[in-house]
Design an enzyme around this catalytic site. Structure first.
Site, PDB file in Angstrom:
ATOM      1  N   GLY A  84       0.286  -1.362   6.596  1.00  0.00           N
ATOM      2  CA  GLY A  84      -0.748  -0.355   6.825  1.00  0.00           C
ATOM      3  C   GLY A  84      -2.076  -1.011   7.144  1.00  0.00           C
ATOM      4  N   GLY A 120       0.823  -1.221   0.000  1.00  0.00           N
ATOM      5  CA  GLY A 120       0.000   0.000   0.000  1.00  0.00           C
ATOM      6  C   GLY A 120       0.847   1.256   0.000  1.00  0.00           C
ATOM      7  N   SER A 121       0.155   2.386  -0.040  1.00  0.00           N
ATOM      8  CA  SER A 121       0.860   3.661  -0.186  1.00  0.00           C
ATOM      9  C   SER A 121       1.640   4.026   1.081  1.00  0.00           C
ATOM     10  CB  SER A 121      -0.125   4.765  -0.540  1.00  0.00           C
ATOM     11  OG  SER A 121      -1.142   4.857   0.437  1.00  0.00           O
ATOM     12  N   GLU A 161      -1.020 -10.879   3.241  1.00  0.00           N
ATOM     13  CA  GLU A 161      -0.813 -10.039   4.431  1.00  0.00           C
ATOM     14  C   GLU A 161      -1.183 -10.805   5.693  1.00  0.00           C
ATOM     15  OE1 GLU A 161      -1.592  -5.681   2.351  1.00  0.00           O
ATOM     16  OE2 GLU A 161      -3.231  -6.627   3.413  1.00  0.00           O
ATOM     17  N   GLY A 174      -6.887  -4.895   3.206  1.00  0.00           N
ATOM     18  CA  GLY A 174      -7.213  -5.503   1.916  1.00  0.00           C
ATOM     19  C   GLY A 174      -7.721  -4.530   0.876  1.00  0.00           C
ATOM     20  N   GLY A 175      -7.676  -3.217   1.227  1.00  0.00           N
ATOM     21  CA  GLY A 175      -8.057  -2.219   0.230  1.00  0.00           C
ATOM     22  C   GLY A 175      -7.224  -2.360  -1.043  1.00  0.00           C
ATOM     23  N   GLY A 176      -5.983  -2.803  -0.871  1.00  0.00           N
ATOM     24  CA  GLY A 176      -5.112  -3.027  -2.033  1.00  0.00           C
ATOM     25  C   GLY A 176      -5.224  -4.443  -2.581  1.00  0.00           C
TER      26      GLY A 176
END
Ligand code: 5RP
Length: 219
Positions: free
Chosen positions: A82, A29-30, A103, A95-97
């Site tokens: 994150g 993630g970012s 993970e 899990g947005g990504g």
């Protein structure tokens, strides 16, 4: 302060947890990308790196890091990742990504799980962020119907395939009042690979950045 600056601050604070000789798991993630970009500063402390996604592996390799398979390393000392939401019990939605399964494996394998977030991720009750669920493709509509029964609104993440070749359903409008029980119940649905609730294995440390800097919370 911009959200990106907060993410960078939380990520850089996690460098202090990287001890010499560490076998380190790296999330996706970012926010984690800021952590990855800072890793060359402490290259000599790292024994091995395991990535939670192809995207993370590619970013690490671009910085000339070797990336190992988890099975080569065994358990990892530290996992840094994150989250999409976090609460005071250190329960997370992730899990947005779309990298939730790997993970979850790295979090399970880690002696310490440090979660890095900005303050927009901090919530009283999990569930405003739609809960990602990785499903095997042939079970997608069956699993979706089970979540409708649980009063959620499942939405198929279109044109997205996970690193494991599966699909993701994002479940809207769940009030996740009992994350441990719900994680375990949703995991039982046939065809579910992973739900993005990290409650049975919560974070050990949360580093949260806001306007005033980074706050550390220990479980
Ligand atoms: C990826 C994740 C990320 O940790 C989560 O989506 C947070 O991402 P970001 O740091 O970009 O806000 O779980 O699957």
């Amino acid at each position: 302060m911009h959200q990106a600056d907060k993410k960078r601050q939380a990520a850089e604070a996690a460098l202090d947890f990287v001890e010499p000789g560490v076998d380190l798991g790296v999330g996706t993630g970012s926010t984690v990308n800021f952590f990855i970009d800072a890793l060359p500063q402490i290259r000599n402390r790292i024994n091995s790196l395991v990535a939670s996604s192809q995207a993370t592996e590619d970013r690490l390799r671009a910085l000339d890091f070797e990336v190992s398979a988890l099975s080569e390393v065994g358990d990892i000392d530290l996992y840094v990742d994150g989250a999409d939401e976090a609460n005071k019990h250190f329960h997370l939605i992730k899990g947005g990504g779309g990298a939730l399964t790997r993970e979850k494996v790295l979090a399970a394998s880690a002696r310490k799980f440090v979660c890095i977030i900005d303050d927009s991720k901090w919530v009283g009750v999990l569930g405003k962020f739609p809960l990602p669920v990785e499903v095997i493709p042939m079970a997608q509509s069956y699993v979706a119907r089970q979540f409708v029964r649980a009063r959620g609104q499942p939405v198929w993440r279109k044109d997205f395939v996970t690193d494991n070749g599966n699909h993701v359903l994002d479940i809207y409008n769940l009030t996740i009042s009992n994350p441990v029980e719900m994680e375990s119940r949703f995991n039982q649905i046939a065809g579910v690979v992973t739900v993005g609730l990290f409650a049975g294995r919560p974070a050990d440390v949360i580093l949260m950045a806001d306007e005033n800097g980074v706050t550390r919370r220990d479980r």
